[in-house]
Design an enzyme around this catalytic site. Structure first.
Site, PDB file in Angstrom:
ATOM      1  N   GLU A  45       8.746 -14.225 -10.894  1.00 16.05           N
ATOM      2  CA  GLU A  45       8.142 -12.962 -10.711  1.00 16.05           C
ATOM      3  C   GLU A  45       7.599 -12.339 -11.958  1.00 16.05           C
ATOM      4  O   GLU A  45       6.614 -11.659 -12.033  1.00 16.05           O
ATOM      5  CB  GLU A  45       9.069 -11.926  -9.924  1.00 16.05           C
ATOM      6  N   LYS A 102       6.649  -3.819  -3.910  1.00 14.65           N
ATOM      7  CA  LYS A 102       7.977  -3.659  -4.015  1.00 14.65           C
ATOM      8  C   LYS A 102       8.658  -3.673  -2.482  1.00 14.65           C
ATOM      9  O   LYS A 102       9.888  -4.112  -2.169  1.00 14.65           O
ATOM     10  CB  LYS A 102       8.215  -2.075  -4.497  1.00 14.65           C
ATOM     11  N   GLU A 130      18.550 -16.826  -7.716  1.00 11.03           N
ATOM     12  CA  GLU A 130      18.243 -15.317  -8.346  1.00 11.03           C
ATOM     13  C   GLU A 130      17.617 -15.376  -9.857  1.00 11.03           C
ATOM     14  O   GLU A 130      16.632 -14.791 -10.045  1.00 11.03           O
ATOM     15  CB  GLU A 130      19.386 -14.335  -8.365  1.00 11.03           C
ATOM     16  N   CYS A 162       0.905  -1.238   0.049  1.00  9.44           N
ATOM     17  CA  CYS A 162       0.113   0.203   0.148  1.00  9.44           C
ATOM     18  C   CYS A 162       0.786   1.233  -0.203  1.00  9.44           C
ATOM     19  O   CYS A 162       1.836   1.219   0.698  1.00  9.44           O
ATOM     20  CB  CYS A 162      -0.869   0.114   1.234  1.00  9.44           C
ATOM     21  N   HIS A 191      20.542 -35.445  -7.338  1.00 11.56           N
ATOM     22  CA  HIS A 191      19.964 -35.964  -6.010  1.00 11.56           C
ATOM     23  C   HIS A 191      18.266 -35.779  -6.181  1.00 11.56           C
ATOM     24  O   HIS A 191      17.762 -36.073  -5.181  1.00 11.56           O
ATOM     25  CB  HIS A 191      20.461 -35.705  -4.814  1.00 11.56           C
ATOM     26  N   LYS A 216      13.675 -14.351 -10.972  1.00 10.80           N
ATOM     27  CA  LYS A 216      13.369 -13.277 -11.767  1.00 10.80           C
ATOM     28  C   LYS A 216      12.239 -13.789 -12.772  1.00 10.80           C
ATOM     29  O   LYS A 216      11.494 -13.171 -12.997  1.00 10.80           O
ATOM     30  CB  LYS A 216      14.729 -12.950 -12.518  1.00 10.80           C
ATOM     31  N   ASN A 253      -1.328   2.299   6.337  1.00 11.36           N
ATOM     32  CA  ASN A 253      -0.512   1.089   5.904  1.00 11.36           C
ATOM     33  C   ASN A 253      -0.189   0.304   7.198  1.00 11.36           C
ATOM     34  O   ASN A 253       0.315   0.986   8.162  1.00 11.36           O
ATOM     35  CB  ASN A 253       0.702   1.494   5.332  1.00 11.36           C
ATOM     36  N   GLY A 254      -0.166  -1.058   7.088  1.00 10.13           N
ATOM     37  CA  GLY A 254       0.117  -1.823   7.973  1.00 10.13           C
ATOM     38  C   GLY A 254      -1.103  -2.868   8.603  1.00 10.13           C
ATOM     39  O   GLY A 254      -1.806  -3.025   7.538  1.00 10.13           O
ATOM     40  N   TRP A 277      -3.566  -2.402  -1.456  1.00  9.29           N
ATOM     41  CA  TRP A 277      -2.931  -4.049  -1.731  1.00  9.29           C
ATOM     42  C   TRP A 277      -3.719  -4.800  -0.685  1.00  9.29           C
ATOM     43  O   TRP A 277      -3.295  -4.685   0.486  1.00  9.29           O
ATOM     44  CB  TRP A 277      -1.576  -4.094  -1.565  1.00  9.29           C
ATOM     45  N   ARG A 337       4.645  -0.010  -6.573  1.00 13.36           N
ATOM     46  CA  ARG A 337       4.636  -0.740  -5.124  1.00 13.36           C
ATOM     47  C   ARG A 337       3.546  -1.802  -5.348  1.00 13.36           C
ATOM     48  O   ARG A 337       3.647  -2.919  -4.474  1.00 13.36           O
ATOM     49  CB  ARG A 337       4.415   0.096  -4.029  1.00 13.36           C
TER      50      ARG A 337
HETATM   51  C1  F6R Z   1      12.861  -9.954  -5.997  1.00 16.05           C
HETATM   52  C2  F6R Z   1      12.465  -8.842  -4.720  1.00 16.05           C
HETATM   53  C3  F6R Z   1      12.364  -9.222  -3.601  1.00 16.05           C
HETATM   54  C4  F6R Z   1      12.953  -8.412  -2.454  1.00 16.05           C
HETATM   55  C5  F6R Z   1      12.566  -8.795  -1.077  1.00 16.05           C
HETATM   56  C6  F6R Z   1      13.545  -7.960   0.124  1.00 16.05           C
HETATM   57  O1  F6R Z   1      13.060  -9.167  -7.032  1.00 16.05           O
HETATM   58  O2  F6R Z   1      12.652  -7.734  -4.958  1.00 16.05           O
HETATM   59  O3  F6R Z   1      12.589 -10.654  -3.316  1.00 16.05           O
HETATM   60  O4  F6R Z   1      14.451  -8.583  -2.516  1.00 16.05           O
HETATM   61  O5  F6R Z   1      11.488  -8.745  -0.779  1.00 16.05           O
HETATM   62  O6  F6R Z   1      13.325  -6.705  -0.140  1.00 16.05           O
HETATM   63  P1  F6R Z   1      14.417  -5.734   0.417  1.00 16.05           P
HETATM   64  O7  F6R Z   1      15.678  -5.633  -0.203  1.00 16.05           O
HETATM   65  O8  F6R Z   1      13.738  -4.488   0.336  1.00 16.05           O
HETATM   66  O9  F6R Z   1      14.459  -5.936   2.043  1.00 16.05           O
END
Ligand code: F6R
Length: 608
Positions: A488, A603, A481, A2, A504, A485, A100-101, A74, A27
């Site tokens: 996501e 985000k 990673e 949010c 395994h 990607k 928010n929260g 959100w 976000r």
């Molecule tokens: C993946 C991504 C998330 C963040 C995770 C931690 O592309 O962006 O997995 O890495 O939510 O976020 P931060 O780094 O802001 O603590």
């Protein structure tokens, strides 16, 4: 997650709030709304879906007035409906609030308020706050807010206005970020600095339990006991261009392309090649204490956790420090063994991730040294760690991290050099590292120049539904990673695995419809990784390899190759993630997805 925005000043509030909401879109959200006040009248509009829907409503409902609040929601408690969207209002439609929260005791408070005659219209936890404020309201908004906050258990960034206490905005915070931007006699409130960077660079962050009362005469900060607080104004170093797409179709692509520059920014002023050392301003003050550290624990979530895994290899191999990496969401509920010779390093782009922040607070409570690698200046984690290093890469808007990940890896190399040169690392090795660090931006450019080739590969591979990403040693976290990607951005099932572990179990999945992205550079585990890929070839699995320039042998076992320039093994992940980011990006785009707003993702994950 949010987003919050608020405005009080001389101008019409609606366009400023709307622009702020659009800047918060990245976000992640599913509905939005705003309330604008004019003398003793407040008008509220809310809608489900994209902000354009809210704009359509605004077009047919004049929203006049120069103070107001807005929100992108959100969904957590309650479905995506207009009733559940923020702002929320009380029975008398006097008080309007965005939040928010999460309010943990909302059920109990709601039952009580209903008994007292309050009428609820939404399923949200937020609505109880506005009814509580209504219950206590006697003409002064901040007093009623403080009384309500004393009954609430949970996390909040709250922004509240009232028809009966006009031209005033009350802001409060606990564990969810909120800040106030200052521009002369105008004030803009936001949950995220990137929402207001076009408006002002002077900002004040609220701390937990702060309450700010914003009027045309200024801001007064107090705590929940009405004691007046003095707050520091900070200057945002970001510029507006950094928060805009700059001609690219998506923020994600813009930020991938920015990596040569963002790597440079993370290195700037920190590498002293002639001495083979690094200077990290944020750690200088505690240098003596760091010399006593015998063990490091890295705590983070998501991609930041994967960066931490690369850090573990680096710190153990080159600095000789036993290192362990933990998911913050697990670490916070364990009883980790901590002592005075341990330091805990928190990695977070946003500096607001709820699990990472909670883990940090627990470690601090136990008196252990805490360090941070954080991008957002002034964020909670950056403020609460004992010492740390900023990424200095400007705002990262794309929901899936790209430039922050490479920068985290760069900083982990710098930390390794910092510790290593104080301990076991030789001058010549330190110097070699420094030279190679400087070569990274140009090499990253070279990889980005292969963009079209990677776009073509995405076309070829988009027919598959499942992918395996394999790498060993430094490239194992990279496989994790790369797979993340793809999940996501392209919503494709992808598994990241250690290449040696593949036999395994996961090897059972391999057939001609299950491609593997093999990360196989000419490094200390080259031969071993080749053997692992041979096993895939034998089972007719298509292979797309990331390999070292000039490696012709690799073509014998793989169907497609992306060549990367050679660099020291531990630095390779910084370059090698770039083609994997591009692959996910182009697969997402070619499958028709909005890569800047991936479904169900936020985000900054400020709830548990
Ligand atoms: C993946 C991504 C998330 C963040 C995770 C931690 O592309 O962006 O997995 O890495 O939510 O976020 P931060 O780094 O802001 O603590």
């Amino acid at each position: 997650m949010c987003g919050i925005i608020g405005y009080l000043g001389k101008q019409e509030a609606e366009p400023i709030i709307l622009e702020g909401l659009k800047r918060l879109e990245y976000r992640g959200y599913d509905s939005s709304g705003l309330s604008v006040g004019d003398k003793n009248k407040i008008t509220m509009l809310k809608s489900v879906g994209p902000i354009e829907n809210l704009e359509k409503l605004i077009a047919t409902n004049a929203l006049v007035g120069n103070w107001g609040i807005g929100h992108t929601r959100w969904a957590t408690h309650g479905a995506v409906t207009q009733e559940n969207a923020h702002p929320h209002t009380d029975c008398q439609k006097n008080i309007f609030l965005v939040h928010n929260g999460i309010i943990e005791n909302y059920q109990q408070l709601k039952e009580q308020l209903i008994k007292e005659g309050h009428r609820f219209v939404s399923e949200t936890d937020t609505e109880v706050i506005v009814h509580l404020i209504e219950k206590f309201f006697q003409g002064n908004l901040e007093k009623a807010v403080i009384q309500a906050l004393k009954l609430i258990k949970g996390t909040y960034a709250l922004v509240v206005i009232s028809r009966d206490d006009p031209e005033k905005i009350v802001v409060a915070k606990k564990s969810s970020p909120v800040l106030i931007g200052l521009n002369g006699n105008e004030y803009i409130i936001a949950s995220d600095p990137s929402a207001i960077v076009s408006y002002t660079k002077k900002i004040i962050y609220l701390d937990d339990d702060d309450v700010a009362v914003v009027t045309k005469n200024g801001i007064q900060f107090t705590n929940l006991n009405y004691e007046i607080l003095t707050k520091k104004t900070q200057t945002l170093e970001w510029n507006l261009n950094e928060a805009q797409k700059g001609g690219y179709p998506h923020f994600m692509l813009k930020e991938i392309m920015e990596q040569p520059q963002s790597i440079k920014n993370s290195l700037a002023g920190r590498v002293i090649e002639k001495d083979g050392i690094v200077k990290l301003g944020g750690l200088e003050n505690i240098k003596a204490r760091l010399q006593e550290i015998k063990r490091l624990i890295i705590v983070a979530c998501g991609s930041s956790y994967f960066a931490g895994l690369v850090g573990e290899y680096l710190l153990e191999e080159y600095a000789g420090i036993p290192t362990k990496v933990e998911y913050a969401s697990e670490f916070r509920y364990r009883q980790p063994v901590l002592d005075k010779e341990t330091a805990v390093l928190f990695i977070s782009q946003s500096g607001e991730t709820a699990d990472t922040l909670a883990a940090l607070r627990e470690v601090k409570r136990r008196g252990v040294l805490t360090l941070g690698i954080v991008n957002v200046v002034g964020s909670s984690i950056s403020r609460e760690t004992d010492a740390g290093i900023y990424n200095h890469i400007g705002p990262e808007i794309g929901v899936a991290t790209t430039k922050a990940f490479t920068s985290q890896l760069v900083i982990l190399v710098l930390i390794t050099l910092f510790f290593g040169r104080e301990r076991q690392m030789s001058f010549s090795l330190g110097q070699a590292f420094c030279q190679e660090l400087y070569s990274l931006p140009a090499l990253a450019e070279k990889i980005l120049a292969q963009r079209e080739n990677i776009e073509n590969l995405a076309q070829k591979y988009k027919k598959y539904h499942n992918f395996l990403y394999l790498g060993r040693k430094y490239n194992y976290p990279l496989a994790l990673e790369g797979a993340l990607k793809l999940k996501e951005i392209a919503y494709l099932h992808a598994e990241g695995y250690s290449a040696g572990e593949m036999k395994h179990g996961p090897i059972a999945l391999i057939d001609k419809n299950f491609p593997t992205v093999g990360i196989v550079f000419q490094d200390s585990v080259y031969k071993k990784t080749i053997s692992n890929l041979e096993e895939i070839k034998t089972r007719q699995g298509p292979i797309l390899a990331l390999a070292t320039e000039g490696d012709e042998e690799i073509k014998k076992i793989t169907h497609d190759v992306i060549y990367l320039p050679k660099i020291k093994e531990p630095l390779m992940p910084i370059l090698a993630i770039i083609p994997l980011q591009l692959l996910a990006y182009y697969l997402g785009v070619s499958l028709g997805y909005d890569v800047d707003k991936p479904r169900n993702l936020a985000k900054s994950v400020t709830v548990e």
